[in-house]
Design a protein around this motif. Sequence first.
Motif, PDB file in Angstrom:
ATOM      1  N   THR A   1      98.436  11.696   4.755  1.00 19.92           N
ATOM      2  CA  THR A   1      99.544  12.655   4.847  1.00 19.92           C
ATOM      3  C   THR A   1      99.723  13.137   6.278  1.00 19.92           C
ATOM      4  O   THR A   1     100.848  13.251   6.775  1.00 19.92           O
ATOM      5  N   LEU A   2      98.616  13.396   6.951  1.00 23.82           N
ATOM      6  CA  LEU A   2      98.694  13.827   8.348  1.00 23.82           C
ATOM      7  C   LEU A   2      99.200  12.699   9.245  1.00 23.82           C
ATOM      8  O   LEU A   2      99.947  12.936  10.198  1.00 23.82           O
TER       9      LEU A   2
ATOM     10  N   VAL B   1      95.305   3.970  16.821  1.00 22.91           N
ATOM     11  CA  VAL B   1      95.002   5.110  17.695  1.00 22.91           C
ATOM     12  C   VAL B   1      95.420   6.418  17.031  1.00 22.91           C
ATOM     13  O   VAL B   1      94.677   7.412  17.053  1.00 22.91           O
ATOM     14  N   LEU B   2      96.605   6.429  16.417  1.00 23.48           N
ATOM     15  CA  LEU B   2      97.099   7.648  15.771  1.00 23.48           C
ATOM     16  C   LEU B   2      96.186   8.075  14.627  1.00 23.48           C
ATOM     17  O   LEU B   2      95.907   9.271  14.450  1.00 23.48           O
TER      18      LEU B   2
ATOM     19  N   VAL C   1      94.139  11.603  14.141  1.00 26.51           N
ATOM     20  CA  VAL C   1      94.217  12.411  12.921  1.00 26.51           C
ATOM     21  C   VAL C   1      92.819  12.720  12.393  1.00 26.51           C
ATOM     22  O   VAL C   1      92.515  13.864  12.026  1.00 26.51           O
ATOM     23  N   LYS C   2      91.961  11.719  12.369  1.00 29.90           N
ATOM     24  CA  LYS C   2      90.595  11.926  11.883  1.00 29.90           C
ATOM     25  C   LYS C   2      89.844  12.922  12.764  1.00 29.90           C
ATOM     26  O   LYS C   2      89.092  13.769  12.256  1.00 29.90           O
TER      27      LYS C   2
ATOM     28  N   ILE D   1     101.380  19.220  14.838  1.00 29.72           N
ATOM     29  CA  ILE D   1     100.422  19.579  13.781  1.00 29.72           C
ATOM     30  C   ILE D   1      99.734  20.883  14.168  1.00 29.72           C
ATOM     31  O   ILE D   1      98.872  20.908  15.045  1.00 29.72           O
ATOM     32  N   ASP D   2     100.137  21.968  13.533  1.00 27.89           N
ATOM     33  CA  ASP D   2      99.515  23.260  13.799  1.00 27.89           C
ATOM     34  C   ASP D   2      98.738  23.725  12.569  1.00 27.89           C
ATOM     35  O   ASP D   2      98.593  22.987  11.587  1.00 27.89           O
ATOM     36  N   GLU D   3      98.252  24.938  12.623  1.00 31.63           N
ATOM     37  CA  GLU D   3      97.429  25.468  11.535  1.00 31.63           C
ATOM     38  C   GLU D   3      98.174  25.491  10.209  1.00 31.63           C
ATOM     39  O   GLU D   3      97.615  25.159   9.160  1.00 31.63           O
TER      40      GLU D   3
END
Length: 289
Positions: free
Chosen positions: A188-189, A153-154, A158-159, A201-203
């Motif tokens: 990496t994400l 799920v994670l 991310v995708k 996870i921001d810009e």
Amino acid sequence: MTDSEQDAFQFFDSQNSRGKALKPHDLLKSYHLREMVRDPEQLKIRLISDWEDMDQNALKDLFRNYLYPVIRWVKNRDGLHYSSDKIQYFKGIKQSNTFNYSIYHKASNIFIEQFNTSGSSELLSSGELNQFQLTQPIIAGKRFFAWTLHYSVLLEQVKSKIDDFHTKKEVPGKRTGDIYIKQLYEATLLFYADRFGFETIDESVMHQLYTWCYSLRLRMKAIYPQTINKYAIGQHDRINLGKDLFSIMSEMNDPQELKSIFLESVEESDLQSSSYKAIYELMKQWNGW
């Protein structure tokens, strides 16, 4: 679905007896089912059914291209060639293990499960506690299945994040090398989200991790799995030598520390293909090169 646990195991094992070698993730399924000695039969049958309903190619991809490489890269080790010979990395702590370290991890899992099911998170106005970390061992048995679903799920989150944040030109995926780079970016994400939470996870995080991944694409004319592996453990001498980002992130205590990592700049003359000029211009703008 079979009518009994014995029938379920016979059905599963018969796949191998017919001469069809079981995939690594199916060997793991069998191993963890056999660790469930104290769990009810119906739970085992349900887990078998749920597992078979999952996209088997996606499961193969999850372990081979993401989970195995990441848990190896975190330790600055080779993340290539995942196979049935390397499933020991996902067997985890056996139910019979009573050493101090195993008791600690078992107790942590039990506490989080009880907390999440007791309504405590609602009482404290917080979300459910995260139960899993890629830098921590798996508890063998039923929790392996929850662990696998969690990371499946994670990864999809991310995708989706990448698809929403970037244009297709920014994350090309037609060439084989481009696919390898994109998978590295996703990995990496995935690891960052695993350590600090997807919501962090921001810009700035996207910019930094994208820059680290795609700097390699700009500097290299051809990308192979060996290229990615060498870069991930900080041993590629073309750019960012010593920047083994997975290992570095595993030692961070605060996501803000990511901003302090200095990445080498790329000059336009370094580009190995004009196809990536748009990516270069984007990274130049983000990083002030």
